[in-house]
Design an enzyme around this catalytic site. Sequence first.
Site: not given
Ligand code: UD1
Ligand code: CA
Length: 453
Positions: A9, A173, A16, A230, A82
Site C-alpha cells: 500500500l 497492529n 504528516r 509517518n 482508506g
Molecule cells: C495503519 C493501521 C494501523 C497500524 C499502522 C501501522 C489502518 C486503518 N491502520 O495506520 O492499525 O497500527 O498502520 O503502521 O490501516 N494507504 C493507501 N491508501 C489509502 C490510505 C492509506 O494506500 O487510502 C496506505 C498508506 O500509503 C500507507 C498504509 O496504507 O502505506 C497505511 O496508511 P497510514 O495512513 O499510514 O495508516 P496508519 O495511520 O499508520
Molecule cells: Ca502508517
Amino acid sequence: MKNFSVVILAAGAGTRMRSSLPKVMHNLSGKPLIKWIIDSVSSLKPDNIVVVLGYGADKVEEYLSEINVKNLKIVYQKEQLGSAHAVMQTEKVLKNYSGNILVLSSDVPLINARTLSTLIKNNDKTTSSLTVLAAEVANPFGYGRIVKKDGFLERIVEEKDANISEKRINLINSGIYCFDKNLWKALSKVKPNNSKKEYYITDTVAILKSMGKSASLTVIKDENEVKGINNRLELSQAEALLKDRKVKRLFESGVSIIDADKVYISYDAKIGQDTVIYPGVFIDTNVVVGKGCVLKGSSYIIDARIDDGSIISYSYINRAIIGKNVKIGPFSHIRPGSVLKDNVKVGNFSETKKAVIAKNSKVNHLSYIGDAEVGEDVNIGAGTITCNYDGINKHKTVIGSNSFVGSNVNFIAPVKVGNNALIAAGSTVTRDVPAGKLAIARARQELKRRIIK
Ligand code: UD1
Ligand code: CA
C-alpha cells in the site's frame, strides 16, 4: 511455504511528512522507503508484487521502472479512501489467485524477510483466513490496538476510535497482514464507520469473524522491526536504528569507529577489517572500503571504492576508484571519473576529475587535474592546472610516466607530454612535449637597473 503474492500500500499522501515528495520516496539510509519493502519481500520470491499508487504516483512509478522489480504490477487508487479501499484496487489483478496474500504498508520499512515468512507460514498452519503481525511496544500511540477476547484476537481499533482503556493496550497492529482468498469477500463488507470516514483494512478482522472465519496473531519481540514512519521524526528515528544495527555489525567484523555517534554510515557500505573511522566521516551510498584504511575528519564519500591501506583525511570523494595505500587530503576533492592507482598521493587543496593517475604519482598541492591521464611515478608540482575547457569543449591532457612537472604549470589541453619529460616551473604548455625533453615555456627573466627616485 505455500505460494504467495504481495500487496504494497503506497497510495497515501503521507500528510504528516509535510512534503511535496510522496512519503514512500523519502530516503532512508540510501534508498527510498518503498525500496526497503520491495527488497525484503523480493528475497522471498513472491508470485506477484502489486503496488497500489495514488498520491504522487508518477514519481513513484518512474522510480519503480528504473529499479526493475521482478513480477511487479502497479494499480492505482485515484481517491485515497482508506487502506481497505487501497487493497480493493488490487482485486482485478489477484481475484483468481489462490495463494496467500501478504499485505504490507510501504511505511514500515524495517521489517525482516524472515518475519514475513514466519507470518505466511503461520497463516498456512492454522485455519485462519487472516494472520495479523503484531508487536508489544513501549509507546503504542498512533498505532491500531489489538483488542483480544478470551486471549484471542477480537478486532483492531485505531488510535482515534479507541476508548481510554483500549488506548492503554500496548499490543499494536504492525500494518502487515497475511490473508487467504476470503480477503475479497471481507473487503466488500468494510464500511467507513470511523472518525476518519475511511475504509479500514483493520476492520476485516471483525468482519472475517462475523463470516465464521478465524483471524489470529503473530506477535514479534523486536518492536523496531515494525516501526511505522509517518513523519520526519519517525524517519530520523528509523535512520538512527539502522545506523546502530550497521555500526554493531561493523564492530563485530573488526572495524574501529572511534565515536559511533558522530559518523554516518549508509546501510549498504562495505568496510574491511582494521579500518579506522574517525568522528565526522560521512559514508553515503554505494561505498566499498578495503582493509586497514583510515578515514579521518569530515570526509564525505559516495559511490566509491577505496582499496586496502588508503588514508583519506578531510576530503570529498564522489564516484571514484581509489587503489591501495593511496593518500588523499587533507582537503582534496576527488570528483567523478577519478581513478587513483596504488600509492598515489593527492594532497592539500587538489582537485581531480575524470583523471586516471597511475601508481606512485603525486599531486600534492593546490592542483587541478581534469580530463587527464597521468603515468606512473609522475610528480605534479604545486599549483599545476590542466586547462581542459575552452568555453565550449573539454580537452584531454596526457602526461607520460616518470615525468616531472614543476610548480605552477598550465597545460593547455589537448596536449601530450611523453615519458621522462621535465616541465619547467611556471610553464604554460601549449604544444606536445616529446619523451625525454625539457620544456620551458615562460618569459625569460630580464634584469634591469633599479631606478630610485
Ligand atoms: C495503519 C493501521 C494501523 C497500524 C499502522 C501501522 C489502518 C486503518 N491502520 O495506520 O492499525 O497500527 O498502520 O503502521 O490501516 N494507504 C493507501 N491508501 C489509502 C490510505 C492509506 O494506500 O487510502 C496506505 C498508506 O500509503 C500507507 C498504509 O496504507 O502505506 C497505511 O496508511 P497510514 O495512513 O499510514 O495508516 P496508519 O495511520 O499508520
Ligand atoms: Ca502508517
